[in-house]
Enzyme design. Structure first.
Site, PDB file in Angstrom:
ATOM      1  N   TYR A 189      24.459  52.773-130.098  1.00 31.81           N
ATOM      2  CA  TYR A 189      23.836  51.931-130.302  1.00 31.81           C
ATOM      3  C   TYR A 189      22.981  52.660-129.555  1.00 31.81           C
ATOM      4  CZ  TYR A 189      25.611  52.128-125.599  1.00 31.81           C
ATOM      5  OH  TYR A 189      25.862  52.258-124.453  1.00 31.81           O
ATOM      6  N   GLU A 242      29.806  62.143-123.564  1.00 30.62           N
ATOM      7  CA  GLU A 242      29.082  60.352-122.914  1.00 30.62           C
ATOM      8  C   GLU A 242      29.667  60.890-122.167  1.00 30.62           C
ATOM      9  OE1 GLU A 242      27.192  58.870-124.449  1.00 30.62           O
ATOM     10  OE2 GLU A 242      27.200  59.903-126.206  1.00 30.62           O
TER      11      GLU A 242
END
Ligand code: SIN
Length: 178
Positions: A8, A85
């Site tokens: 996203y 991440e």
């Protein structure tokens, strides 16, 4: 084990991993927000940038890209993504829906409130100013925002008016001399 990975944010336009297939998909009851600090990509520990995370929002949906991972490379891909991440994101399992309404079981990287890099909500002008002035090892924070807006436009995302407003505000700040 979910077969899919949901993107996203930067993983939409910079998927530097192997996948077998990708599809537009949506995660219900969530929106993306620039509420996560970036110490390692789009800012520094002293001057963090802002990047997106998922925030619960009943009745809304977050449009993104679903990638079907290759079982052969899956472990290596997830190890590399855990590293990419690492600034406060954790893996979660979610159910997405593709354009045909088919349910896809997916992993997603989410930065939860209270993680060490969490910044949270702020007035739009403050978020725009922080993005306009931040830069890190992966480049300018404004580039992350512009790339995301472009990728969402190509996906046909209709749920991100606030991102367009933010992009306009950041462009305005960067064009203002001094
Ligand atoms: C994602 O893209 O799915 C996670 C957040 C980011 O790396 O921008």
């Amino acid at each position: 084990m979910p077969e899919w990975l949901f993107a996203y944010g930067s993983l939409i336009w910079r998927p530097d991993f192997r996948y077998l297939e990708r599809r537009r998909a949506a995660l219900p009851d969530h929106v993306r927000q620039f509420w996560q600090g970036s110490h390692d990509h789009r800012g520094t520990p002293e001057a963090p940038g802002r990047v997106v995370t998922l925030v619960p929002a009943r009745g809304r949906r977050c449009l993104g890209m679903a990638y079907r991972l290759d079982p052969v490379t899956r472990t290596a891909v997830l190890d590399a993504l855990d590293h990419r991440e690492k600034n406060g994101y954790e893996r979660r399992a979610v159910t997405l829906f593709d354009d045909s309404g088919a349910a896809l079981e997916a992993l997603v990287y989410v930065a939860a409130p209270g993680n060490f890099a969490w910044l949270g909500e702020a007035p739009p002008e403050a978020i725009a100013a922080q993005i306009a002035s931040s830069r890190g090892p992966s480049g300018r924070n404004a580039e992350y925002l512009h790339e995301l807006v472009g990728a969402l436009a190509r996906l046909g995302a209709e749920d991100d008016d606030h991102l367009l407003a933010l992009d306009g505000a950041v462009r305005g700040l960067l064009e203002t001399p001094g």
